[in-house]
Design an enzyme around this catalytic site. Structure first.
Site, PDB file in Angstrom:
ATOM      1  N   ASN A 299       0.865  -1.178   0.000  1.00 17.72           N
ATOM      2  CA  ASN A 299       0.000   0.000   0.000  1.00 17.72           C
ATOM      3  C   ASN A 299       0.901   1.228   0.000  1.00 17.72           C
ATOM      4  O   ASN A 299       1.505   1.549   1.012  1.00 17.72           O
ATOM      5  CB  ASN A 299      -0.881  -0.052   1.261  1.00 17.72           C
ATOM      6  N   TRP A 300       0.990   1.856  -1.137  1.00 10.98           N
ATOM      7  CA  TRP A 300       1.902   3.011  -1.250  1.00 10.98           C
ATOM      8  C   TRP A 300       1.332   4.267  -0.601  1.00 10.98           C
ATOM      9  O   TRP A 300       2.030   5.265  -0.483  1.00 10.98           O
ATOM     10  CB  TRP A 300       2.224   3.280  -2.727  1.00 10.98           C
ATOM     11  N   LYS A 301       0.068   4.253  -0.238  1.00  9.85           N
ATOM     12  CA  LYS A 301      -0.570   5.435   0.359  1.00  9.85           C
ATOM     13  C   LYS A 301      -0.340   6.660  -0.555  1.00  9.85           C
ATOM     14  O   LYS A 301      -0.306   6.510  -1.770  1.00  9.85           O
ATOM     15  CB  LYS A 301      -0.062   5.663   1.787  1.00  9.85           C
TER      16      LYS A 301
ATOM     17  N   GLY B 149       2.889  -1.111   4.223  1.00 10.70           N
ATOM     18  CA  GLY B 149       2.922   0.294   3.826  1.00 10.70           C
ATOM     19  C   GLY B 149       4.340   0.719   3.468  1.00 10.70           C
ATOM     20  O   GLY B 149       4.851   0.457   2.376  1.00 10.70           O
ATOM     21  N   GLY B 150       5.022   1.346   4.411  1.00  7.84           N
ATOM     22  CA  GLY B 150       6.335   1.950   4.159  1.00  7.84           C
ATOM     23  C   GLY B 150       7.332   1.016   3.498  1.00  7.84           C
ATOM     24  O   GLY B 150       8.064   1.425   2.578  1.00  7.84           O
TER      25      GLY B 150
ATOM     26  N   SER C 136       3.652  -2.038  10.280  1.00  5.83           N
ATOM     27  CA  SER C 136       5.099  -2.107  10.524  1.00  5.83           C
ATOM     28  C   SER C 136       5.715  -3.462  10.175  1.00  5.83           C
ATOM     29  O   SER C 136       6.647  -3.913  10.849  1.00  5.83           O
ATOM     30  CB  SER C 136       5.418  -1.702  11.968  1.00  5.83           C
TER      31      SER C 136
ATOM     32  N   GLU D 229      -5.098  -4.783  10.917  1.00  3.83           N
ATOM     33  CA  GLU D 229      -4.059  -3.771  11.074  1.00  3.83           C
ATOM     34  C   GLU D 229      -4.313  -2.975  12.356  1.00  3.83           C
ATOM     35  O   GLU D 229      -5.137  -2.041  12.349  1.00  3.83           O
ATOM     36  CB  GLU D 229      -4.063  -2.810   9.887  1.00  3.83           C
TER      37      GLU D 229
ATOM     38  N   GLY E  92       2.772   2.364  10.657  1.00  2.00           N
ATOM     39  CA  GLY E  92       3.738   3.440  10.453  1.00  2.00           C
ATOM     40  C   GLY E  92       4.507   3.830  11.703  1.00  2.00           C
ATOM     41  O   GLY E  92       5.172   4.869  11.728  1.00  2.00           O
TER      42      GLY E  92
ATOM     43  N   HIS F 206      -9.364   1.170   5.133  1.00  2.00           N
ATOM     44  CA  HIS F 206      -8.082   1.376   5.815  1.00  2.00           C
ATOM     45  C   HIS F 206      -8.302   2.336   6.991  1.00  2.00           C
ATOM     46  O   HIS F 206      -9.112   3.258   6.904  1.00  2.00           O
ATOM     47  CB  HIS F 206      -7.053   1.942   4.834  1.00  2.00           C
TER      48      HIS F 206
ATOM     49  N   GLU G  46      -6.690   4.762   7.994  1.00  2.00           N
ATOM     50  CA  GLU G  46      -6.485   6.175   7.648  1.00  2.00           C
ATOM     51  C   GLU G  46      -7.728   6.741   6.957  1.00  2.00           C
ATOM     52  O   GLU G  46      -8.055   7.919   7.121  1.00  2.00           O
ATOM     53  CB  GLU G  46      -5.223   6.324   6.777  1.00  2.00           C
TER      54      GLU G  46
END
Ligand code: PGA
Length: 251
Positions: free
Chosen positions: A9-11, A229-230, A208, A163, A169, A93, A95
């Site tokens: 997930n590149w957000k 994600g990251g 994470s 999640e 993150g 998600h 967010e």
């Protein structure tokens, strides 16, 4: 047997030049034993499809509107994502739930829209830190699951991603026992909600996930992959996570 899935997930990260990282995942880290998915921002979905089609990496969206079309400035429909060549879409998600006030009912409606467009919906859920500290985790995720699963959900069209909000993150992760407890509970709830499908629905862990912790997380029962994600932004890191998944015991 559930096929493992590594989903990136590149957000709100990624310009055209960053598609080289997605290409490097496809070129340098092919793993026939796993499904691999990258969800770039909406602006890059079509170009990612152009660059990755025919290879081992599928492309998904990060969100979709609950209706097919209409006066919703700035939104993207599931049909549009499918038209651009996406095969999956993330819905619910944390967010989105936090920044846009999305409720379980909204998430279920988005998942229904995804299915209508022929997309696999990756439905996200997870507790906040305050909810975990209050001992509410299992009740929270059970309620989110029941409220966010749409009518017509099947093992083929639906993936669940657990999640914990406080792990996203932050570099913090639950203990392996905590992950196992939630995934086991989600599988049990799925058996009650979707008796004939539950054992085939993939349950991803997200929050994470890194090359350094992926293998131990993937060894937990009922973890069928990850939403990353990251660490999905760099091919070397995502590739290491995919390799750990491919080496993990079969679900
Ligand atoms: P993270 O994000 O891997 O950067 O923690 C996971 C996610 O939000 O899907």
């Amino acid at each position: 047997m559930r096929r493992k899935l590594a989903a990136g997930n590149w957000k709100m990260h990624g310009l055209a030049a960053d598609l080289a990282e997605a290409e490097a995942v496809a070129r340098d880290h092919p793993r026939p034993g796993c499904d691999v998915l990258i969800c770039p921002p909406a602006t890059l979905v079509a170009r990612a499809v152009d660059r990755l089609s025919g290879g081992p990496v599928a492309v998904g969206g990060q969100d979709c509107h609950k209706t097919e079309k209409g006066a919703h400035t700035g939104d993207v429909s599931a049909a549009m994502l499918a038209d651009a060549g996406a095969t999956h879409v993330i819905v619910g998600h944390s967010e989105r739930r936090a920044d846009h006030g999305e409720t379980d009912a909204d998430v279920a409606a988005k998942a229904t829209a995804a299915h209508a467009a022929g997309l696999i919906a990756i439905i996200c859920l997870g507790e906040t830190e305050a909810q975990r500290d209050a001992g509410e985790t299992l009740a929270v995720v059970a309620a989110q699951l029941a409220g966010s699963l749409p009518e017509g959900a099947t093992a083929a069209n639906t993936v669940i991603a657990y999640e914990p909000v406080w792990a996203i993150g932050t570099g913090r992760t639950p203990t392996l026992e905590q992950i196992a407890e939630v995934h086991t509970a989600l599988r049990e709830r799925l058996r009650a909600l979707l008796p004939s499908e539950a054992d085939g629905v993939r349950l991803l862990y997200g929050g994470s996930v890194k090359p350094g912790n992926a293998a131990e997380i993937f060894a937990v029962a009922d973890v069928d992959g990850a939403l990353v994600g990251g660490a999905s932004l760099k091919a070397a890191d995502f590739g290491a996570i995919i390799a750990a998944l491919d080496g993990a015991p079969a679900a």
